[in-house]
Write a protein that holds these residues in place. Structure first.
Motif, mmCIF file in Angstrom:
data_model
loop_
_atom_site.group_PDB
_atom_site.id
_atom_site.type_symbol
_atom_site.label_atom_id
_atom_site.label_comp_id
_atom_site.label_asym_id
_atom_site.label_seq_id
_atom_site.Cartn_x
_atom_site.Cartn_y
_atom_site.Cartn_z
ATOM 1 N N LEU A 51 2.666 25.903 -13.328
ATOM 2 C CA LEU A 51 3.604 26.178 -14.424
ATOM 3 C C LEU A 51 2.724 27.188 -15.411
ATOM 4 N N LEU A 52 1.571 26.463 -15.643
ATOM 5 C CA LEU A 52 0.583 27.039 -16.743
ATOM 6 C C LEU A 52 0.269 28.564 -16.199
ATOM 7 N N ALA A 53 0.017 28.446 -14.967
ATOM 8 C CA ALA A 53 -0.381 29.574 -14.315
ATOM 9 C C ALA A 53 0.602 30.904 -14.054
ATOM 10 N N ARG A 54 1.862 30.514 -14.520
ATOM 11 C CA ARG A 54 2.842 31.539 -14.121
ATOM 12 C C ARG A 54 2.884 32.654 -15.380
ATOM 13 N N GLU A 55 3.127 33.668 -15.039
ATOM 14 C CA GLU A 55 3.107 34.771 -16.077
ATOM 15 C C GLU A 55 3.914 34.751 -17.266
ATOM 16 N N PHE A 56 5.245 34.039 -17.166
ATOM 17 C CA PHE A 56 6.054 33.999 -18.252
ATOM 18 C C PHE A 56 5.471 32.841 -18.963
ATOM 19 N N VAL A 57 4.846 31.866 -18.680
ATOM 20 C CA VAL A 57 4.148 30.733 -19.389
ATOM 21 C C VAL A 57 2.985 31.317 -20.170
ATOM 22 N N LYS A 58 2.218 32.053 -19.357
ATOM 23 C CA LYS A 58 1.044 32.566 -20.009
ATOM 24 C C LYS A 58 1.261 33.669 -21.090
ATOM 25 N N MET A 63 0.788 -1.062 0.076
ATOM 26 C CA MET A 63 0.098 0.052 0.162
ATOM 27 C C MET A 63 0.740 1.265 -0.109
ATOM 28 N N PHE A 64 2.092 1.316 0.575
ATOM 29 C CA PHE A 64 2.656 2.455 0.609
ATOM 30 C C PHE A 64 3.377 2.840 -0.664
ATOM 31 N N GLU A 65 3.558 1.792 -1.644
ATOM 32 C CA GLU A 65 3.907 2.291 -2.928
ATOM 33 C C GLU A 65 2.797 2.755 -3.786
ATOM 34 N N HIS A 66 1.474 2.455 -3.601
ATOM 35 C CA HIS A 66 0.356 2.933 -3.945
ATOM 36 C C HIS A 66 0.199 4.412 -3.466
ATOM 37 N N HIS A 67 0.548 4.739 -2.188
ATOM 38 C CA HIS A 67 0.462 6.059 -1.698
ATOM 39 C C HIS A 67 1.639 7.017 -2.420
ATOM 40 N N LEU A 68 2.712 6.295 -3.050
ATOM 41 C CA LEU A 68 3.764 7.096 -3.328
ATOM 42 C C LEU A 68 3.395 7.438 -4.983
ATOM 43 N N ILE A 69 2.948 6.341 -5.581
ATOM 44 C CA ILE A 69 2.676 6.759 -6.853
ATOM 45 C C ILE A 69 1.591 7.673 -7.049
ATOM 46 N N TYR A 70 0.579 7.545 -6.277
ATOM 47 C CA TYR A 70 -0.803 8.472 -6.192
ATOM 48 C C TYR A 70 -0.322 9.904 -5.734
ATOM 49 N N GLY A 71 0.642 10.041 -4.820
ATOM 50 C CA GLY A 71 0.912 11.074 -4.490
ATOM 51 C C GLY A 71 1.975 11.903 -5.607
ATOM 52 N N ALA A 72 2.713 11.151 -6.287
ATOM 53 C CA ALA A 72 3.404 11.512 -7.520
ATOM 54 C C ALA A 72 2.546 12.415 -8.719
ATOM 55 N N ALA A 73 1.617 11.271 -8.812
ATOM 56 C CA ALA A 73 0.436 12.000 -9.981
ATOM 57 C C ALA A 73 -0.133 13.101 -9.367
ATOM 58 N N TRP A 74 -0.476 13.284 -8.101
ATOM 59 C CA TRP A 74 -0.922 14.702 -7.832
ATOM 60 C C TRP A 74 0.065 15.874 -7.570
ATOM 61 N N LEU A 75 1.349 15.391 -7.477
ATOM 62 C CA LEU A 75 2.531 16.114 -7.487
ATOM 63 C C LEU A 75 2.633 16.800 -8.931
ATOM 64 N N ILE A 76 2.605 15.801 -9.856
ATOM 65 C CA ILE A 76 2.766 16.349 -11.398
ATOM 66 C C ILE A 76 1.599 17.320 -12.097
ATOM 67 N N PHE A 77 0.240 16.889 -11.175
ATOM 68 C CA PHE A 77 -0.901 17.752 -11.687
ATOM 69 C C PHE A 77 -0.326 19.135 -11.041
ATOM 70 N N GLY A 78 0.030 19.198 -9.784
ATOM 71 C CA GLY A 78 0.359 20.538 -9.108
ATOM 72 C C GLY A 78 1.287 21.183 -9.748
ATOM 73 N N LEU A 79 2.325 20.671 -10.306
ATOM 74 C CA LEU A 79 3.357 21.501 -11.017
ATOM 75 C C LEU A 79 3.191 22.015 -12.279
ATOM 76 N N VAL A 80 2.428 21.098 -13.047
ATOM 77 C CA VAL A 80 1.909 21.460 -14.472
ATOM 78 C C VAL A 80 0.882 22.618 -14.265
ATOM 79 N N HIS A 81 -0.154 22.464 -13.524
ATOM 80 C CA HIS A 81 -1.028 23.401 -13.077
ATOM 81 C C HIS A 81 -0.545 25.071 -12.751
#
Length: 206
Positions: A21-28, A1-19
């Motif tokens: 990044l796209l909101a940053r003024e230099f990207v916009k 289950m710990f591995e599942h937590h890591l993978i799911y957490g990584a998926a959320w982290l990628i979402f947060g980083l991309v979201h």
């Protein structure tokens, strides 16, 4: 289950980083010329698809997990929190310009030859007299009100972290945009929990 937590957490982290990044003024500033008036709508669609993908990953990872054993009073309490969260979400959404928020107003104005913008005017009315982020407060109630098993619990934990970090980035933008008006508001009104009661502030001039 710990591995599942890591993978799911990584998926959320990628979402947060991309979201974020796209909101940053230099990207916009680089993407807006490509999408024009359709930028905000495209941004929202992409974010929706990405968070849906994260959710699907979670469903796959935790599909065989067993639900928590909960006392009847706990089930009733969580149900109340969940319902209150959705009621707050619906009522709070009425205080926003949903056309601008979704990006549809920008597209409509574009075809009318009107120069549109993505930012709403700053206001301190309604639920904003109690908390700075009423939609996030509603989201937190919904997330924690639906926890029935490991998948829901980890979704609530990672979702809470995302909203907390996202609020901090959003407020940096708002301070750059509105200066002392928002800084004063931030110093007097709590972010998510109305611990100070109703706070009345003078509306800034447009």
């Amino acid at each position: 289950m710990f591995e599942h937590h890591l993978i799911y957490g990584a998926a959320w982290l990628i979402f947060g980083l991309v979201h974020s990044l796209l909101a940053r003024e230099f990207v916009k500033s680089r993407l807006k010329p490509l999408f024009g008036a359709f930028y905000r709508l495209a941004y929202n669609i992409f974010a929706t698809l990405q968070i849906a993908a994260v959710y699907v990953v979670g469903l796959w990872l935790y599909e065989h997990e067993v639900a928590f054993v909960r006392a009847d009073w706990w089930v009733v309490g969580q149900g109340a929190v969940y319902i209150i969260g959705w009621v707050l979400m619906i009522l709070a959404l009425r205080e926003y310009d949903l056309g601008t928020l979704s990006g549809l107003t920008q597209i409509r104005d574009h075809f009318k030859g009107i120069l549109a913008h993505d930012d709403e005017p700053l206001h301190f009315k309604g639920f904003h007299c109690w908390v700075r982020h009423p939609l996030y407060s509603a989201g937190l109630l919904i997330l924690w009100g639906r926890v029935t098993g490991p998948f829901d619990l980890m979704t609530a934990i990672f979702g809470t972290l995302y909203l907390w970090v996202g609020a901090r980035f959003e407020e940096r933008h708002l301070i750059r945009l509105y200066g002392d008006h928002y800084a004063t508001y931030k110093s007097r009104v709590p972010a998510f929990i109305p611990v100070k009661g109703k706070v009345i502030l003078k509306e800034p001039k447009p």
